[in-house]
Design an enzyme around this catalytic site. Structure first.
Site, PDB file in Angstrom:
ATOM      1  CG  HIS A 130      -0.564   0.346   2.498  1.00 15.51           C
ATOM      2  ND1 HIS A 130      -0.194  -0.587   3.441  1.00 15.51           N
ATOM      3  CD2 HIS A 130      -0.410   1.540   3.102  1.00 15.51           C
ATOM      4  CE1 HIS A 130       0.160   0.022   4.556  1.00 15.51           C
ATOM      5  NE2 HIS A 130       0.042   1.313   4.384  1.00 15.51           N
ATOM      6  CG  ASP A 137       0.177  -3.982   2.687  1.00 20.22           C
ATOM      7  OD1 ASP A 137       0.775  -3.535   1.687  1.00 20.22           O
ATOM      8  OD2 ASP A 137      -0.540  -3.270   3.425  1.00 20.22           O
ATOM      9  CB  SER A 168       2.652   1.923   6.484  1.00 15.72           C
ATOM     10  OG  SER A 168       1.353   1.716   6.919  1.00 15.72           O
TER      11      SER A 168
END
Lengths: 721, 721
Positions: free
Chosen positions: A86, A223, A656
């Site tokens: 992402h 991810d 992230s």
């Protein structure tokens, strides 16, 4: 998932304050200034503090980068970066077309030559820091108004940055506020500007579960993606050029293919964006009752419309994918927060703590003199903010949620700001930042989708018509002298979009170097509207500075008295600077009778797979699963490949892509999300619920090898398949 | 929750066949005929087989009753029965009015005199059994058509029952089919007909979680109530009379207030309704593709309408509560089954097993001769059923889902059947059953709600208009010569409901003793419609008998060849006769990464409580929770009172209210539901997913004492609070 870009835009009206109480071993996003104070052994870490961060030399954190709004880590000596899918999403989306759908099918560069430039991406490596609090605060004078105070701090910070960058050619400087109105650090960064896409798994792996599983455990999302940093042939940071060479990082992380087990200690370096742990009840109430509900309602409306648009046409879906993803990520996060705040009675709890603090203040004449009325004064700042929130919310959406109007706004502002001396400009338009502002603007242009942006514009106009007296937008009201009637809106919308021309990169690039007068002469209706609204935006910015100035004067006092009351020291809230957090691989009980185990497996991918978005795991993956073709990546005790892991470290948006390291400092996972119960994390820490999620390195390697067929990357990371 | 009444109505078209393979210790609803064969010690049971069921004397099962569609157990020497709240629901609903809302607020009889008669409730205690297979099958002749075969078995069974009841005055006899077309047992029962309501907790405890939590684990429902059996002053079974006395059971169960722990062995006696474990793929396909989807769609429509009606008016909500509960229970169960069948690919799996069986049959000339084509012949029965399913489904709904038409149907049928010799009547109209049929009919009358029944009637007529050619209902088509047009429907509905009179107990009672001619002379439009449809109902019944007769001829052969193929013996599917099942208190993994613990606590009640239906736990309960006023019912290791327990015993509808016994045969819980993943249980057993749910005895006692203030009941059960 934890992305900060959107969150930052929204949070810009708010200030960050205070630190989290460091009473628990697990809580705390430690600044690197504090590394020496951490009891690493007690946290199961065998690496010495100086091998993590070494002011005089190199440490693990030199292998960690801030990658635009995310974190990433070098995993080879040739600048290979491991981060989240992402986080690379924008780059994958940019490279994708309906015919060459890398988003859906995944992408592998067969060789260095095939790696695709990821425009707008940058990577920063923290090199050093210095406390500049005294210097910054010397610029503040008691006679200043709150807004003046903010401007003085901003100006002084810019001067410090300019001097630092002059003294350290090639490095980038930033002044970071650690405690509001109180502590400021100057950070120096290596700053890489040529980042390229290397490998991304198919969407059915990288975004498996989509919004349905976002912020959810148990998770089965792969991810991750690989990118690479490039530099000029001279080895120095450079903009993209075909002749650039892979960057040679001074430190890269060792990948531990054996992964982790339940109970293992882990450590996460990264660039967490913002937390609000010790904000007052007034702030929490504003968030809970005013800002978050408004955002959720409006974003959900936008998402609904864009999903309808995309369902009919895959090309449109590709254009809108990033916008939907960003909004959906925020709205689900806010829903989790709202639920958590309600469940915990967080605002009331904070209010009760403040009442105790009030009693403590009242009990001593000296304290009374220094702090009486402090909390009320903080409360008044939020009262004022709430009073104009509808109007500010609408303005902020006009500025950012209708692509061509957002572009027009930036052009109008750029023309004005670029005419000022460099140090007096808004940060985005200073010479050192303008190239990135330009790139982002051109990237933004790609989000344009006429039916969608027209619809949003019209809805915002309708809402402007509903603003209460006293909060009206005069610039818009003047356009609709007979009210915001459907017919008048039709006519206006037709004129606004019909004659507009600034929808190509060339046109926007040209407009970016125009003076305000030249820009006005274009007669573009969108530019005209942006110009008409601009004074209102300036007033909002002034109000924001006044609020920040007011809080900057009050919050240091609050920290002071809370330290006396609680008899402990705080560590600062996250502010996008390098932090370290520690924890263990650990499940939790989300509710009575349920235990979530901390490691999921490919079994769960097969269970969830429906063949349809968002659970459309690739056939190839399901075939490998059926054949039990797990290579070396299904260790003893597991029936298949571990996919995701859960731990009680303290993370937030910006973390992230952070590497999850074992006690020896080796990479065992890539952090990408928090559990739903942990969205409340930004406001309050809970050892029972605060859990973050990584994709397991074993899944990363298995997918890269078996699905991606990217043996060259495994070799580059020194992994024997 | 597991109620069987609705399920039975629906299943009446289907036959039950075959037994479940007893390969696993946990699987199997053992008939009491097999008790001596069970390895009790291996199952953690310390009670001897003869102390569970003793053909020559008394055993634990003599303390267990079949309570209408549920199970219950005697827990005192004065006939006190512990069962589920949802089993006592009809009685509580009957006793409730808008002003005296026992359903919402709970009910406690302060003394014996205050106990409220539960009309329509009966309790049966299994006394003995005898194999009558030879006798029954002697009535079958090879020349008979399938329908004739069914009728011959029915007739012979009635004769055996009549003889048995004559020989055992005061007892009730039933012939139960154990293996279809193959094994028949005659059971003798003590039969108690005066059952009264003693204590029911408030709906916010007894039905906490409502439909949302129904078929769900983790569960926090206090699904229990106390009733009491009464007999005449002479100690013999009697209809309700004010002078009746509490029944003195020969055996009652000891209540073990200390409850259970994870891993403890448990044993459950009870009256499970129906399972279909070894049905062929044809049956599963019919269920999955034809019957269940039709039921779910139509029931959901009815529920939606009734909820709207009830939301506006609490009095209406009380009238409709039972109907909604029944339909919602079925539709959620079916949704679970449909999901489970899809997830497991159950039908395809069964088909593959049958293909293997086919290969086994084909491999040997003798087997070929005996069994070739067997599966195809079974398949054809279901093909025929599917061909007329829409028509039969509509007829069955006309007969049962519009209250006044259901009443009219019974009256029309009663007039015809009561004119025949007793043994030739349909079972419901035989002298031995007619009083209960009458009571049920009068109970049914209370469900009548004109706007609801008119709506359902109209929708069924509309659907009759949509039936495909060849499946049309001529009796209805004749009423609408110009099609089922809205105006024609309006006129018809007005006539149908406007002039109808049979809506009082007196009128229905009077009509129940009329001849067909007298009934016809009433000129009631509902009776006229019921009469017009009656020949169609008879044709359906004939078709059902033909299908059952065909299967009865085939299924014994299937059992035979499967025994040879699998080299194991089967135990029969559940058929509402007394069974025993065994298991352990045990959690499970519903999906990757999630573990459900087997004991929930009051903590979860507080977590789920919203103050609104269905999570409207009483204030009094939440106050006690906050004060940690748990009495002796929060044992060591628990932070609060255990509420529900989970175990891997084998249960189904009809086991509702069954006592859960520990290894010493003491009562530790009251079974009331299965986990969602276990709804598939009726078709296929899974050691991983088949879990049933009981309310924990500690919660029963805590609620009874602290909320119900019913110390007298605790004393009666010899529990020191």
């Amino acid at each position: 998932m934890n992305t900060t870009r959107i969150a930052r835009l929204l949070a810009s009206a708010c200030v960050f304050i205070l630190g989290a109480a460091s009473t628990r071993a697990d809580e705390g996003m430690w600044p690197i200034t504090e590394v020496a104070k951490i009891d690493l052994a007690a946290r199961g870490v065998q690496v010495a503090a100086k091998d993590i961060f070494n002011p005089e030399g190199l440490g693990l954190v030199n292998g960690v980068v801030q990658l635009t709004g995310c974190t990433g880590s070098f995993v080879s000596d040739r600048g290979l970066i491991l981060t989240n899918h992402h986080c690379a999403f924008g780059a994958i989306q940019d490279a994708s077309t309906k015919e060459r759908d890398y988003l859906a099918l995944g992408f592998l560069a067969r060789s260095l030559e095939d790696e695709i430039p990821a425009r707008g991406y940058t990577a920063r490596i923290t090199e050093s820091y210095r406390d500049v609090s005294a210097e910054v605060l010397a610029a503040v004078e008691p006679s200043m108004s709150p807004a003046e105070r903010t401007k003085a701090v901003e100006k002084k910070s810019k001067e410090i940055v300019a001097a630092a960058e002059k003294a350290n050619p090639g490095l980038r400087a930033e002044v970071a506020e650690m405690f509001a109105g109180k502590t400021y650090l100057l950070f120096l960064y290596t700053y890489l500007k040529d980042i390229r896409l290397v490998y991304a798994p198919p969407l059915g792996i990288g975004n498996f579960g989509g919004e349905e599983d976002n912020w959810v455990w148990p998770r089965h999302t792969g991810d991750f993606s690989f990118m690479r940093a490039y530099v000029g042939p001279d080895g120095r940071s450079a903009d993209y050029a075909p002749g650039n060479m892979p960057y040679r990082p001074r430190v890269f992380l060792k990948v531990a293919a054996e992964g982790v087990r339940e109970g293992d200690a882990i450590m996460i370096p990264g660039y967490p964006g913002r937390t609000f742990r010790h904000m007052t009840s007034h702030y929490l109430r504003f968030e809970e009752e005013v800002r978050m509900p408004a955002v959720v309602a409006w974003y959900d409306e936008q998402i609904g419309f864009m999903e309808e648009m995309g369902a009919a046409d895959r090309a449109v879906a590709l254009i809108l994918a990033g916008r939907i993803k960003g909004l959906a990520n925020t709205t689900k996060n806010y829903k989790g927060k709202l639920l958590g705040m309600k469940r915990l009675g967080l605002t009331a709890k904070r209010r009760a703590e403040e009442a105790e603090l009030g009693t403590f203040i009242a009990a001593d004449p000296k304290r009374r003199e220094a702090y009486a009325g402090l909390l009320d004064r903080i409360g008044r700042v939020y009262e004022e903010q709430a009073a104009t929130a509808s109007r500010e919310f609408l303005l902020s959406n006009l500025r950012s949620h209708v692509v061509p109007l957002a572009v027009a706004h930036t052009l109008v502002e750029a023309a004005i700001e670029r005419g000022k001396p460099d140090l007096e400009r808004e940060s985005a338009y200073m010479d050192r930042n303008f190239s990135q502002t330009r790139t982002r603007l051109l990237e933004r242009l790609k989000d344009f989708h006429a039916p969608t942006d027209r619809r949003f514009m019209r809805r915002l106009l309708e809402r402007a018509g509903e603003l209460p007296a006293g909060q009206r937008l005069a610039a818009l009201d003047a356009l609709f002298p007979n009210g915001y009637e459907p017919l008048a809106l039709d006519v206006f919308m037709e004129r606004l979009f019909g004659a507009a021309r600034l929808d190509t990169e060339d046109a926007v690039n040209a407009a970016l170097s125009m003076t305000p007068e030249k820009l006005a002469a274009l007669g573009d209706p969108l530019l005209d509207l942006a110009r008409a609204l601009y004074p209102d935006h300036l007033r909002v910015r002034e109000a924001e500075r006044a609020r920040k100035g007011a809080l900057d004067g009050l919050l240091p006092l609050l920290v002071e008295v809370k330290r006396q009351f609680l008899e402990k020291s705080f560590i600062p809230d996250a502010n996008s600077t390098l932090r370290l957090t520690f924890g263990r691989i650990r499940g939790y009980e989300p509710r009575d009778g349920v235990f979530y185990k901390p490691i999921t497996t490919l079994d769960g991918v097969a269970e969830k797979a429906t063949g349809r978005d968002p659970f459309d795991a690739p056939e190839a993956l399901l075939d490998l699963y059926k054949k039990k073709d797990f290579g070396r990546f299904a260790p003893e005790g597991f029936k298949s490949v571990p996919t995701c892991v859960l731990y009680d470290a303290d993370t937030t948006g910006g973390n992230s892509g952070s590497p999850v390291l074992n006690g020896r400092g080796e990479l065992v996972g890539v952090n990408f999300d928090r559990a739903f119960e942990a969205t409340i994390n930004d406001y309050a820490w809970s050892p029972d619920y605060s859990r973050s999620i990584a994709v397991d390195i074993r899944y990363v390697l298995w997918v890269t090898q078996k699905i991606g067929q990217a043996d060259r990357l495994l070799e580059e990371m020194n992994i024997t398949p």
